[in-house]
Design a protein around this motif. Structure first.
Motif, PDB file in Angstrom:
ATOM      1  N   ASP A   1      70.508  16.512 -15.332  1.00  0.00           N
ATOM      2  CA  ASP A   1      70.377  16.261 -13.792  1.00  0.00           C
ATOM      3  C   ASP A   1      68.234  16.205 -13.714  1.00  0.00           C
ATOM      4  O   ASP A   1      68.447  16.960 -13.330  1.00  0.00           O
ATOM      5  CB  ASP A   1      70.762  17.112 -12.932  1.00  0.00           C
ATOM      6  CG  ASP A   1      72.303  17.399 -12.900  1.00  0.00           C
ATOM      7  OD1 ASP A   1      72.911  16.176 -13.144  1.00  0.00           O
ATOM      8  OD2 ASP A   1      73.572  18.197 -12.598  1.00  0.00           O
ATOM      9  N   GLY A   2      68.239  15.570 -12.609  1.00  0.00           N
ATOM     10  CA  GLY A   2      66.906  15.708 -12.049  1.00  0.00           C
ATOM     11  C   GLY A   2      65.192  15.595 -13.431  1.00  0.00           C
ATOM     12  O   GLY A   2      64.283  15.674 -12.839  1.00  0.00           O
ATOM     13  N   GLN A   3      65.749  14.758 -14.684  1.00  0.00           N
ATOM     14  CA  GLN A   3      65.299  14.037 -15.416  1.00  0.00           C
ATOM     15  C   GLN A   3      65.399  12.846 -15.661  1.00  0.00           C
ATOM     16  O   GLN A   3      66.032  12.172 -15.731  1.00  0.00           O
ATOM     17  CB  GLN A   3      65.848  15.122 -16.478  1.00  0.00           C
ATOM     18  CG  GLN A   3      65.375  17.061 -16.989  1.00  0.00           C
ATOM     19  CD  GLN A   3      65.645  17.148 -17.970  1.00  0.00           C
ATOM     20  OE1 GLN A   3      65.346  16.169 -19.255  1.00  0.00           O
ATOM     21  NE2 GLN A   3      66.240  17.890 -18.183  1.00  0.00           N
ATOM     22  N   PHE A   4      64.536  12.381 -15.651  1.00  0.00           N
ATOM     23  CA  PHE A   4      64.216  10.293 -16.151  1.00  0.00           C
ATOM     24  C   PHE A   4      64.226  10.631 -16.918  1.00  0.00           C
ATOM     25  O   PHE A   4      63.855  11.003 -18.499  1.00  0.00           O
ATOM     26  CB  PHE A   4      62.832  10.508 -15.678  1.00  0.00           C
ATOM     27  CG  PHE A   4      62.835   8.293 -15.103  1.00  0.00           C
ATOM     28  CD1 PHE A   4      63.111   8.107 -14.165  1.00  0.00           C
ATOM     29  CD2 PHE A   4      62.284   7.809 -16.639  1.00  0.00           C
ATOM     30  CE1 PHE A   4      62.823   6.790 -13.954  1.00  0.00           C
ATOM     31  CE2 PHE A   4      62.025   6.493 -16.384  1.00  0.00           C
ATOM     32  CZ  PHE A   4      62.725   5.903 -15.069  1.00  0.00           C
ATOM     33  N   PRO A   5      64.868   9.065 -17.476  1.00  0.00           N
ATOM     34  CA  PRO A   5      65.842   8.213 -18.211  1.00  0.00           C
ATOM     35  C   PRO A   5      64.396   7.983 -19.791  1.00  0.00           C
ATOM     36  O   PRO A   5      63.752   8.034 -19.348  1.00  0.00           O
ATOM     37  CB  PRO A   5      67.304   7.994 -18.824  1.00  0.00           C
ATOM     38  CG  PRO A   5      66.761   7.384 -17.587  1.00  0.00           C
ATOM     39  CD  PRO A   5      65.897   8.214 -16.572  1.00  0.00           C
ATOM     40  N   ASP A   6      64.887   8.494 -20.964  1.00  0.00           N
ATOM     41  CA  ASP A   6      63.973   7.571 -21.703  1.00  0.00           C
ATOM     42  C   ASP A   6      64.516   6.174 -21.674  1.00  0.00           C
ATOM     43  O   ASP A   6      65.531   5.604 -22.212  1.00  0.00           O
ATOM     44  CB  ASP A   6      64.003   7.753 -23.847  1.00  0.00           C
ATOM     45  CG  ASP A   6      63.531   7.660 -24.548  1.00  0.00           C
ATOM     46  OD1 ASP A   6      62.586   6.258 -23.902  1.00  0.00           O
ATOM     47  OD2 ASP A   6      63.427   7.766 -25.818  1.00  0.00           O
ATOM     48  N   GLY A   7      63.332   4.755 -21.408  1.00  0.00           N
ATOM     49  CA  GLY A   7      63.490   3.935 -21.363  1.00  0.00           C
ATOM     50  C   GLY A   7      63.703   2.772 -22.996  1.00  0.00           C
ATOM     51  O   GLY A   7      64.436   1.964 -22.280  1.00  0.00           O
ATOM     52  N   GLY A   8      63.355   3.890 -23.833  1.00  0.00           N
ATOM     53  CA  GLY A   8      63.608   3.192 -24.953  1.00  0.00           C
ATOM     54  C   GLY A   8      65.112   2.756 -25.113  1.00  0.00           C
ATOM     55  O   GLY A   8      65.107   2.455 -26.588  1.00  0.00           O
ATOM     56  N   LEU A   9      65.396   3.948 -24.963  1.00  0.00           N
ATOM     57  CA  LEU A   9      67.282   3.452 -24.612  1.00  0.00           C
ATOM     58  C   LEU A   9      67.207   2.780 -24.202  1.00  0.00           C
ATOM     59  O   LEU A   9      68.996   3.120 -24.116  1.00  0.00           O
ATOM     60  CB  LEU A   9      67.389   5.206 -24.508  1.00  0.00           C
ATOM     61  CG  LEU A   9      67.248   6.772 -25.140  1.00  0.00           C
ATOM     62  CD1 LEU A   9      68.056   7.758 -25.022  1.00  0.00           C
ATOM     63  CD2 LEU A   9      67.538   6.013 -26.822  1.00  0.00           C
ATOM     64  N   GLU A  10      67.370   2.103 -23.656  1.00  0.00           N
ATOM     65  CA  GLU A  10      68.301   1.428 -22.995  1.00  0.00           C
ATOM     66  C   GLU A  10      67.718  -0.266 -23.565  1.00  0.00           C
ATOM     67  O   GLU A  10      67.227  -1.140 -23.426  1.00  0.00           O
ATOM     68  CB  GLU A  10      67.220   1.035 -21.015  1.00  0.00           C
ATOM     69  CG  GLU A  10      67.480   1.890 -20.349  1.00  0.00           C
ATOM     70  CD  GLU A  10      66.308   2.288 -19.606  1.00  0.00           C
ATOM     71  OE1 GLU A  10      66.383   2.632 -18.390  1.00  0.00           O
ATOM     72  OE2 GLU A  10      65.134   1.606 -19.438  1.00  0.00           O
ATOM     73  N   VAL A  11      69.417  -0.351 -24.073  1.00  0.00           N
ATOM     74  CA  VAL A  11      69.115  -1.289 -25.164  1.00  0.00           C
ATOM     75  C   VAL A  11      70.027  -2.583 -25.029  1.00  0.00           C
ATOM     76  O   VAL A  11      70.695  -3.078 -25.632  1.00  0.00           O
ATOM     77  CB  VAL A  11      69.252  -1.128 -26.780  1.00  0.00           C
ATOM     78  CG1 VAL A  11      67.940  -0.277 -27.138  1.00  0.00           C
ATOM     79  CG2 VAL A  11      70.123   0.169 -26.671  1.00  0.00           C
ATOM     80  N   ASN A  12      71.200  -2.283 -23.719  1.00  0.00           N
ATOM     81  CA  ASN A  12      72.078  -3.117 -23.530  1.00  0.00           C
ATOM     82  C   ASN A  12      71.887  -3.545 -22.428  1.00  0.00           C
ATOM     83  O   ASN A  12      71.309  -2.526 -21.419  1.00  0.00           O
ATOM     84  CB  ASN A  12      73.322  -2.328 -23.770  1.00  0.00           C
ATOM     85  CG  ASN A  12      74.006  -1.751 -24.970  1.00  0.00           C
ATOM     86  OD1 ASN A  12      73.582  -2.689 -26.242  1.00  0.00           O
ATOM     87  ND2 ASN A  12      73.856  -0.569 -25.020  1.00  0.00           N
ATOM     88  N   ILE A  13      72.413  -5.084 -21.824  1.00  0.00           N
ATOM     89  CA  ILE A  13      72.540  -5.720 -20.298  1.00  0.00           C
ATOM     90  C   ILE A  13      73.614  -5.188 -20.091  1.00  0.00           C
ATOM     91  O   ILE A  13      75.350  -5.322 -20.519  1.00  0.00           O
ATOM     92  CB  ILE A  13      71.921  -6.249 -20.657  1.00  0.00           C
ATOM     93  CG1 ILE A  13      70.250  -6.699 -20.763  1.00  0.00           C
ATOM     94  CG2 ILE A  13      72.577  -7.683 -18.786  1.00  0.00           C
ATOM     95  CD1 ILE A  13      69.765  -8.466 -20.499  1.00  0.00           C
ATOM     96  N   ALA A  14      73.861  -4.024 -18.750  1.00  0.00           N
ATOM     97  CA  ALA A  14      75.293  -4.140 -18.567  1.00  0.00           C
ATOM     98  C   ALA A  14      76.006  -5.301 -17.466  1.00  0.00           C
ATOM     99  O   ALA A  14      75.134  -6.203 -17.109  1.00  0.00           O
ATOM    100  CB  ALA A  14      75.413  -2.525 -17.439  1.00  0.00           C
ATOM    101  N   HIS A  15      77.195  -5.398 -17.395  1.00  0.00           N
ATOM    102  CA  HIS A  15      77.344  -6.320 -17.150  1.00  0.00           C
ATOM    103  C   HIS A  15      79.144  -5.947 -16.012  1.00  0.00           C
ATOM    104  O   HIS A  15      80.033  -4.918 -16.707  1.00  0.00           O
ATOM    105  CB  HIS A  15      78.247  -7.548 -17.749  1.00  0.00           C
ATOM    106  CG  HIS A  15      78.919  -8.487 -17.629  1.00  0.00           C
ATOM    107  ND1 HIS A  15      79.872  -9.784 -18.174  1.00  0.00           N
ATOM    108  CD2 HIS A  15      78.709  -9.313 -15.953  1.00  0.00           C
ATOM    109  CE1 HIS A  15      80.172 -10.602 -17.001  1.00  0.00           C
ATOM    110  NE2 HIS A  15      79.755 -10.311 -16.110  1.00  0.00           N
TER     111      HIS A  15
END
Length: 671
Positions: free
Chosen positions: A79-93
């Motif tokens: 809560d309240g923290q920004f995620p690590d963009g380097g872990l965005e390795v999938n495209i949701a559908h």
């Protein structure tokens, strides 16, 4: 939104700007030339993917009527923290029979492939259809910020083109592709390599694979050296002969500004045409109705709002609902905005009791009202009418019996609820933002029920002004420039006297939201405002009472959705309250001693019903000095939490206040 860095110091807040009043007639000319403005109805969550978040996304309708959603996704951060963009390795559908759902999660559309020309992540997909083929453009990072392309014939199975990235940039991301005339145009977020400003860039193509060199469609005053990008998620649509550019995050993390132009390849900051309170807005027309979707890393999935094309500028709401004050009988009075622009009032049954009578209708307005006590001890309530074409006023005629007069027209068209200040002799000064932020105007009380004419005070501005009072009684007004490009201030030269010129070098860039102001125990002013796109909260303090200023410093690194709510304890310590975007983290940060340093922040949302707080809460005080927090749940239920004793660090549990659902503010942006 993917910030390339998070601001941790305040050295960046030094951009010099100016907030001079427009020449006579300029504001009227701006309004006369306006064709349409863009606003939005309330935002609703329509798809919750559970423990994963969505961010920049795209929606497209298949021939069979099924809607397909594709977007950035990863595991939610604490809560309240920004995620690590380097872990965005999938495209949701996900798929749904309608934009409003129900949405069904599908297997990922793509997974990052480092062997495909060095893909590092999968960001901000945009999907279009052409001649039976679907094209998915997405940002893949790596060496040189690659813009990649995959194709499909069924929206379920995707294949990357064998030739690799379409092009590489400095920070190129967030593609949006649209057909304009005889060519395709790709808009995307970028940094101008020549001057390092944040820009919306574009390229053109005739085949969707081979693209021209880069040109610039929009330049923001902010730069890579002093702010994260606020030109992300560009989206361009045509409506009634004009072109509209949607970009963000603006007005905080959850916000998208709109700019209007006759040329789809050229937009200016002065072309402001409205605001939509969502992150990474996508604009969709379906069956003649226009919609905006939104999703962000702090939020809980896909949000949907009906888009409004309107003849008048959208209103900036109050960031909190309700407003409040203590009346002449030492009771708290609350003024709230309910459904259908209804103003509601609730009055404490006895001083310091915390018990309130039922909400009662009090009128109709476009925003939560402002409330102030005049020098006769009467409460005065001020608010725009429902469409902002007039400023309304209602006055308590007898404080002893709590009798009220009728609503009257107090001023012309406004863009927000006004800010008020009080001269040393008790006379009120009302500062009102003009429609669309075109100016700041002022009106001053000359007698108990007489007022000066309205006068232009400054502008244009990027958010409503706020008013502070110096220790010597001089008023000081603070406002942000258009787009948050700078923070400006203007002050009285003597108590109750004339005014200085605007100083546009007070700070900036900053989030385009109203600052908040408090007074230390010794009377020094403290000003608070979020960093651009809301990466933290900046603070500037007077060096001496009524004197100069220390440099900007950081109050908190927690991402806020607006400027913090500020109030002083009975022992003189300032307390601030700020909420993260998405409402999962509400914190309190207080001075450890009067005029002193600040204690670590402390969560204060424990036990809050529904888990999420809708917007930065209002903070008020009982007659005995105990602070009271007033916060809304996502369904509009008002909750209150009160200090156990004046200046205490302990608080009572959250309790409901009234059974009527209140309107949810858009947390600072015009809507």
């Amino acid at each position: 939104m993917r910030p390339r860095w998070v601001l941790t110091g305040l050295a960046a807040l030094t951009l010099v700007g100016a907030m001079t009043a427009p020449a006579a007639g300029q504001a009227a000319a701006t309004q006369a030339s306006a064709v349409e403005w863009v606003g939005a109805d309330p935002v609703h969550l329509v798809y919750d993917p559970g423990t994963r978040y969505l961010n920049d996304h795209t929606v497209i309708k298949a021939p069979d009527g099924t809607w397909h959603l594709f977007g950035i996704t990863a595991q939610r951060a604490p809560d309240g923290q920004f995620p690590d963009g380097g872990l965005e390795v999938n495209i949701a559908h996900a798929t749904a029979p309608a934009l409003a759902g129900p949405w069904t999660t599908q297997p990922y559309a793509l997974t990052v492939d480092p062997d495909y020309f060095g893909e590092a992540h999968l960001w901000a997909p945009h999907v279009i259809a052409d001649n039976g083929t679907y094209y998915m453009f997405y940002a893949a990072g790596g060496n040189g910020a690659a813009m990649n392309l995959a194709t499909s014939t069924d929206l379920n199975h995707w294949t990357r083109i064998p030739s690799g990235p379409l092009f590489r940039g400095i920070a190129a991301r967030d593609p949006y592709v649209v057909r304009i005339g005889d060519q395709w145009v790709m808009y995307y977020c970028e940094i101008n390599g020549a001057d390092h400003h944040h820009v919306v860039a574009y390229r053109t193509s005739t085949d969707l694979v081979h693209w021209s060199g880069q040109s610039i469609a929009f330049t923001d005053p902010s730069m890579d050296s002093n702010a994260p990008s606020n030109t992300e998620s560009p989206f361009v649509v045509r409506h009634n002969g004009s072109w509209y550019l949607f970009i963000g995050p603006r007005g905080g993390y959850v916000g998208t500004d709109v700019f209007r132009s006759s040329d789809p390849l050229h937009f200016d900051l002065a072309d402001y045409a409205g605001h939509v309170p969502v992150h990474a807005a996508e604009v969709v027309e379906d069956g003649g109705t226009w919609w905006a979707t939104g999703a962000g890393s702090f939020e809980h999935g896909l949000y949907l709002a009906k888009l409004r094309w309107q003849a008048t500028p959208p209103l900036w709401p109050s960031t909190a609902n309700p407003s409040s004050t203590v009346d002449a009988r030492h009771r708290l009075q609350l003024f709230a905005l309910g459904a259908g622009h209804t103003v509601l009032r609730a009055v404490e049954t006895a001083p310091d009791s915390g018990n309130f009578g039922a909400w009662q209708p009090f009128g109709v307005a476009g925003t939560v009202p402002s409330v102030v006590t005049d020098r006769a001890g009467r409460l005065e309530v001020l608010a725009p009418n429902a469409d902002g074409t007039a400023l309304l006023r209602r006055v308590q005629t007898d404080p002893a019996t709590d009798a009220w007069g009728a609503w009257t027209t107090f001023g012309p068209a406004v863009g927000a609820p006004p800010a008020t200040g009080k001269y040393p002799d008790g006379r009120l000064a009302v500062f009102a933002l003009g429609p669309g932020g075109n100016a700041i105007n002022v009106r001053v009380q000359t007698g108990t029920d007489t007022w000066s004419d309205w006068q232009q005070f400054g502008g244009p501005a990027g958010a409503p002004p706020v008013v502070g009072t110096n220790a010597d009684g001089r008023l000081e007004v603070f406002a942000v420039g258009p787009g948050g490009a700078y923070v400006a201030h203007r002050w009285q030269n003597t108590p109750g006297g004339d005014w200085s010129a605007w100083d546009g070098g007070f700070g900036g860039p900053a989030a385009a939201v109203a600052p908040s102001v408090g007074n230390d125990a010794d009377g020094r002013l403290e000003v608070f405002i979020p960093h651009p796109v809301g990466t933290g909260t900046a603070q500037r303090v007077q060096a001496v009472p009524s004197g100069g200023w220390f440099d900007w410093r950081q109050l908190s690194g927690t991402w806020p959705d607006a400027s913090p709510a500020v109030r002083r304890d009975t022992d003189g310590r300032l307390e601030t309250f700020f909420l993260s975007p998405g409402g999962d983290y509400l914190a309190r940060k207080a001075q450890a001693s009067p005029n002193g340093t600040w204690s670590p922040e402390q969560r204060i949302d424990d036990g809050f019903p529904a888990g999420q707080v809708a917007c930065t809460p209002a903070v008020t005080a009982e007659a005995d000095g105990r602070l009271v927090l007033l916060a809304l749940t996502p369904n509009g239920a008002l909750q209150r939490r009160t200090q156990s004793a004046p200046s205490s660090s302990t608080w009572t549990p959250w309790k409901p206040l009234g059974g009527t659902a209140l309107a949810i503010p858009s947390c600072g942006g015009a809507t």
